[in-house]
Design a protein around this motif. Structure first.
Motif, PDB file in Angstrom:
ATOM      1  N   LYS A  90      -4.482  -7.325  -9.400  1.00 18.29           N
ATOM      2  CA  LYS A  90      -5.341  -6.757  -8.367  1.00 18.29           C
ATOM      3  C   LYS A  90      -5.525  -5.255  -8.505  1.00 18.29           C
ATOM      4  CE  LYS A  90      -4.037 -10.305  -5.001  1.00 18.29           C
ATOM      5  NZ  LYS A  90      -3.353 -10.567  -3.701  1.00 18.29           N
TER       6      LYS A  90
ATOM      7  N   SER B 129       0.829  -1.203   0.000  1.00 14.34           N
ATOM      8  CA  SER B 129       0.000   0.000   0.000  1.00 14.34           C
ATOM      9  C   SER B 129       0.866   1.256   0.000  1.00 14.34           C
ATOM     10  CB  SER B 129      -0.910   0.003   1.237  1.00 14.34           C
ATOM     11  OG  SER B 129      -1.687   1.176   1.286  1.00 14.34           O
TER      12      SER B 129
ATOM     13  N   TYR C 234      -9.013  -4.091  -9.828  1.00 10.61           N
ATOM     14  CA  TYR C 234     -10.275  -4.420  -9.169  1.00 10.61           C
ATOM     15  C   TYR C 234     -10.492  -3.592  -7.918  1.00 10.61           C
ATOM     16  CZ  TYR C 234      -9.293  -8.520 -12.062  1.00 10.61           C
ATOM     17  OH  TYR C 234      -8.958  -9.351 -13.100  1.00 10.61           O
ATOM     18  N   LYS C 235     -11.739  -3.259  -7.678  1.00  6.75           N
ATOM     19  CA  LYS C 235     -12.107  -2.513  -6.485  1.00  6.75           C
ATOM     20  C   LYS C 235     -12.230  -3.475  -5.309  1.00  6.75           C
ATOM     21  CE  LYS C 235     -14.620   0.864  -9.282  1.00  6.75           C
ATOM     22  NZ  LYS C 235     -15.933   1.456  -9.625  1.00  6.75           N
ATOM     23  N   GLU C 236     -12.392  -2.898  -4.123  1.00 14.58           N
ATOM     24  CA  GLU C 236     -12.535  -3.718  -2.920  1.00 14.58           C
ATOM     25  C   GLU C 236     -13.811  -4.550  -3.002  1.00 14.58           C
ATOM     26  OE1 GLU C 236     -10.370  -4.024  -0.445  1.00 14.58           O
ATOM     27  OE2 GLU C 236      -8.972  -2.639  -1.424  1.00 14.58           O
ATOM     28  N   GLY C 237     -13.856  -5.624  -2.231  1.00 10.50           N
ATOM     29  CA  GLY C 237     -15.040  -6.468  -2.231  1.00 10.50           C
ATOM     30  C   GLY C 237     -14.836  -7.716  -3.064  1.00 10.50           C
ATOM     31  N   LYS C 238     -15.927  -8.293  -3.522  1.00  8.46           N
ATOM     32  CA  LYS C 238     -15.874  -9.508  -4.324  1.00  8.46           C
ATOM     33  C   LYS C 238     -16.616  -9.288  -5.641  1.00  8.46           C
ATOM     34  CE  LYS C 238     -15.532 -12.609  -0.349  1.00  8.46           C
ATOM     35  NZ  LYS C 238     -16.142 -13.789   0.361  1.00  8.46           N
TER      36      LYS C 238
END
Length: 269
Positions: free
Chosen positions: A245, A213, A248-252
Motif C-alpha cells: 500500500k 499512520s 499507491y496514492k489515495e483513491g482507487k
C-alpha cells in the motif's frame, strides 16, 4: 528528385516505426489497462512451486515449536494458554485463487474471493497443522483471528475442520465484523488467556505498532527484532499484503497506475 525523395522516406521510416514501438511499450496510466495483474505471476508461481517457500514455512513453524516450549516455562498460571494465528497464507494457502485471478486478467475480485472461501478447499500452509497439533498436545489452544468477513464463517469452519485443525469451532474463529483492526480481538482473547505466540504473514497480525499512520514500519521492525522467531512467527507471502500500500496514492487507482507506481518503488543503481 524522385530518387532523393525515395531515399529520404526510406531513411525516415524506421525512425517512425521505432517511435511507434516505443509508445506502445509505455504503461498507459490514464486508461483502465489491466496488464498490471501479470506483475504477480512470479510471486504466485513461487509460492506454489518453490522448494524455498516450503522450507521457509517449515522453518517458521519449527521455530514456533521451540519458542512455544520456552514461553510455556515463563508463562503465569493464572490464565489458560493459547496461540493466535492468522488464517490466509498463515494456515491456509490461497494461491490457487490468486492464480485464477491472474488467468482472468485481474488481481483481486471480492466475488471470486467469496466463492473461493465458500468452497472450503484451500490446502494447508506447510508446517501449520503439525505445529498447532503440537500446541494442542501441550494444552495450548488456538485462536484463528482473521479478516475474513463474518459471512465466510461456514466455508472457513468447514475448511479448517476438514484438514483437522484443532479448535476449529465458532468460539475460536474470530472474523472481521466492524473493523479490520485485529487489536480489539487480541485484547478480547487476553481477558482469559496468555497469548504465548502470534503467527501471521502480515505485520498487523502481531501488533498495531506496524503499518500505522505516522510510523516507519522498517524502524518499528528493527526495534522489535528480538520478538521475531520467539514471540512473532512470520510466514512468507509474496502475493499480497499491507507492505504494498505504501506505493499507491489515495483513491482507487487502475491496475496500470499501480503497475507504474510499483516500478517507481524499485531500488536501482
Amino acid at each position: 528528385m524522385k530518387t532523393r525523395l525515395a531515399i529520404l522516406i526510406a531513411f525516415l521510416m524506421p525512425l517512425g516505426l521505432l517511435a511507434q514501438d516505443n509508445s506502445t511499450n509505455q504503461i498507459d496510466t490514464t486508461s483502465n489497462n489491466q496488464s498490471g495483474y501479470r506483475d504477480y505471476t512470479a510471486a504466485v508461481l513461487w509460492q506454489q512451486h518453490a522448494g524455498e517457500y516450503r522450507a521457509l514455512a517449515f522453518q517458521a513453524y519449527n521455530f514456533a515449536k521451540i519458542s512455544l516450549l520456552e514461553r510455556l516455562k515463563q508463562a503465569g498460571k493464572d490464565k489458560k494458554y493459547c496461540v493466535v494465528v492468522d488464517v490466509d497464507e498463515t494456515v491456509l494457502d490461497n494461491s490457487p485463487l490468486q492464480g485464477y485471478e491472474i488467468t482472468q486478467g485481474r488481481t483481486f475480485d471480492p466475488k471470486d474471493w467469496s466463492d473461493w472461501t465458500g468452497k472450503g478447499i484451500a490446502d494447508t500452509v506447510p508446517g501449520a497443522l503439525s505445529f498447532l497439533k503440537f500446541a494442542a498436545e501441550h494444552q495450548v489452544e488456538t485462536f484463528y483471528v482473521t479478516n475474513r468477513d463474518t459471512s465466510e464463517m461456514k466455508g472457513t469452519l468447514y475448511n479448517l475442520k476438514t484438514l483437522g485443525f484443532p479448535n476449529a469451532d465458532k468460539a475460536h474463529i474470530l472474523l472481521k465484523s466492524s473493523t479490520s483492526d485485529k487489536e480489539p480481538r487480541r485484547q478480547q482473547i487476553l481477558e482469559n488467556y496468555h497469548i504465548l505466540l502470534l503467527c501471521g504473514d502480515n505485520l498487523s497480525d502481531f501488533s498495531n505498532i506496524f503499518y500505522r499512520s505516522g510510523k516507519n514500519t522498517i524502524e518499528q521492525v528493527n526495534a522489535a527484532q528480538a520478538e521475531f522467531g520467539t514471540h512473532f512467527i512470520v510466514l512468507p507471502n509474496p502475493m499480497y499484503g499491507d507492505w504494498e500500500k505504501q506505493f499507491y496514492k489515495e483513491g482507487k487507482p487502475t491496475e496500470a497506475i499501480k503497475a507504474a507506481e510499483r516500478l517507481k518503488g524499485l531500488k536501482t543503481y
